[in-house]
Design an enzyme around this catalytic site. Sequence first.
Site, PDB file in Angstrom:
ATOM      1  N   ASP A 222      18.356 -11.847 -17.076  1.00  0.00           N
ATOM      2  CA  ASP A 222      17.641 -11.315 -15.907  1.00  0.00           C
ATOM      3  C   ASP A 222      17.906  -9.817 -15.737  1.00  0.00           C
ATOM      4  OD1 ASP A 222      19.913 -10.791 -13.922  1.00  0.00           O
ATOM      5  OD2 ASP A 222      20.297 -12.880 -14.464  1.00  0.00           O
TER       6      ASP A 222
ATOM      7  N   LEU B   8      31.035  24.228  12.789  1.00  0.00           N
ATOM      8  CA  LEU B   8      31.409  25.553  13.258  1.00  0.00           C
ATOM      9  C   LEU B   8      32.864  25.559  13.724  1.00  0.00           C
ATOM     10  CD1 LEU B   8      30.469  28.453  14.072  1.00  0.00           C
ATOM     11  CD2 LEU B   8      29.966  27.492  16.347  1.00  0.00           C
TER      12      LEU B   8
ATOM     13  N   GLY C 283      34.004  17.585  13.314  1.00  0.00           N
ATOM     14  CA  GLY C 283      34.448  18.424  14.423  1.00  0.00           C
ATOM     15  C   GLY C 283      33.732  19.758  14.440  1.00  0.00           C
ATOM     16  N   SER C 284      33.754  20.381  15.584  1.00  0.00           N
ATOM     17  CA  SER C 284      33.224  21.732  15.736  1.00  0.00           C
ATOM     18  C   SER C 284      33.994  22.384  16.877  1.00  0.00           C
ATOM     19  CB  SER C 284      31.726  21.698  16.049  1.00  0.00           C
ATOM     20  OG  SER C 284      31.499  21.010  17.280  1.00  0.00           O
TER      21      SER C 284
ATOM     22  N   LYS D 251      31.134  23.050  21.860  1.00  0.00           N
ATOM     23  CA  LYS D 251      30.135  24.053  21.511  1.00  0.00           C
ATOM     24  C   LYS D 251      29.814  24.866  22.762  1.00  0.00           C
ATOM     25  CE  LYS D 251      26.210  20.926  22.329  1.00  0.00           C
ATOM     26  NZ  LYS D 251      24.994  20.316  21.742  1.00  0.00           N
TER      27      LYS D 251
ATOM     28  N   GLU E 150      28.312  11.252  15.516  1.00  0.00           N
ATOM     29  CA  GLU E 150      28.958  10.878  14.253  1.00  0.00           C
ATOM     30  C   GLU E 150      29.965   9.754  14.462  1.00  0.00           C
ATOM     31  OE1 GLU E 150      30.355  14.477  12.389  1.00  0.00           O
ATOM     32  OE2 GLU E 150      28.322  15.305  12.283  1.00  0.00           O
TER      33      GLU E 150
ATOM     34  N   HIS F   9      22.909 -10.166 -25.189  1.00  0.00           N
ATOM     35  CA  HIS F   9      22.179 -11.372 -25.592  1.00  0.00           C
ATOM     36  C   HIS F   9      20.682 -11.267 -25.332  1.00  0.00           C
ATOM     37  CE1 HIS F   9      25.904 -14.237 -25.618  1.00  0.00           C
ATOM     38  NE2 HIS F   9      25.908 -13.339 -26.584  1.00  0.00           N
TER      39      HIS F   9
ATOM     40  N   GLY G 134      27.091  16.212  18.924  1.00  0.00           N
ATOM     41  CA  GLY G 134      26.990  15.829  17.519  1.00  0.00           C
ATOM     42  C   GLY G 134      28.209  15.064  17.040  1.00  0.00           C
TER      43      GLY G 134
END
Length: 494
Positions: free
Chosen positions: A119, A339, A300-301, A405, A420, A157, A416
């Site tokens: 297969d 950042l 991280g930022s 930020k 995540e 085979h 963000g």
Amino acid sequence: MKIVLEEIAMATDKEVLIKEFLKALHEDNAAIFAGAGLSAASGFVNWKGLLKEAADELELDIEKETDLISLAQYFFNKNGRQRLSQLVIDNFSAEAQLNENHRILAQLPIDTYWTTNYDRLIEKSLTDVGKNPDVKIKQSDFALLKPKRDAIVYKMHGDIERASETVLIKDEYEMFHENNQLFSIGLKGDLISKTFLFIGYSFEDPDLEYILSRIRVLMGQDGRNHYCFFRKVNRNQYNHLPKEEGDEKFRYDSIKQELKCADLERYHIKPVLVDKYEDITEILQTILQRYCRSKILISGSAVEYKQFVPDHNTAQMFIHTLSREMVKAGFKIASGFGLGVGSAVINGSLDYVYSTNKRKISDYLILRPFPQYATNGLELMDLWDQYRRDFISDVGCAVFIFGNKEVNGKVVDAGGVRKEFDIAVAQGIKVIPVGATGYMSKTLWEETITNYDKYYSDFPALKADFEFIGDASHNHHEIITRIIKIITALRAGR
């Protein structure tokens, strides 16, 4: 007492297999040898199923037959090759679904597959995860190299699309090493240089036995160890028989299995017994999970670091040292180049790499900077979401630091980083928010520690370490030490 000792031995064998195959994966020398059992969960027949119709026509009982190669030869002698080829087509032409074992193997960095199956499920599993398999079905295929291949699939085979050329009868097995020398040579080389995991294979094929015997003669006691799965003979398998007959059959088959396992040790093949076939999937899942946990996302930022340290340089040195120690401990770091965080992650990783004689940076660092403008009709936020899901799926753990930020002149928590975290949790990835660094990571740490059993019911002993990394008053080097301790325990599965 005997049963308890057997269970301990089985658990030990499984752990040795997991450890050794993981080592082979990290060293890029892992290989798979797949037999009919791998495809059985997808609905394809094994050898007995394939030849049942042939046995019925020959007025033989397939359940009593053990030499199936001779059975195929008998059917060929009576009916010719066309009928046998038709049996192959009838039994392997159906569109079957991949099973979980196929999916797990395809996600692992395995570039060598050997199989006796006709297969195409192995090939399909690889293409489904974006890999490019180079399939070798006949000797002339060895001279052709598929560009940018990710794995080679050796179908020693044959293949369903060439049913008349498949290896099936005694004549073909006897001539295998004359007619397929390149397969024999290639398999010998791989068995000497790679660590094989045999899945769904019964070790009844004379061609493989011949190859193994040649390697044993060549290598002696220096042969590489390989591993295989067998389902342990269980008394419940014989409950349909009268008690005395069932007891005797169980005793006989148990002895035979023990002898077979001992015989395989001559070829440096270590049998791992499982109680049920589902245990194989569980072991493969553990291998995949632990392999992925050697890859760590640092999420991280930051535009400021005041909730952790008063100055920029100290924060950068913390990130630098954390990344360096992760790479030193054998982890591969993934970064979205956040950042205020990404540059220090790169510097810390390179600091360790350049302090050694290792120069292949891609073995230690995966950089995935975010796209900065929308394409293909997607809004930028939608593109970022898709991008996050893609690169997070490739890791096994995610460490969260800082997470802020600037919006309209004010410092706020970074949404963000929150996204995540949520994506990682949804994908079953272990999350390690370093609450001591403040901002969004502090919020995520509070959620994790408050609901610790939700995230880490399988690692109760790590709770004190998680509590420690949430306190900014602790020594920074000790916080890093605790983070390394956590991810090392997660990678080891204990």
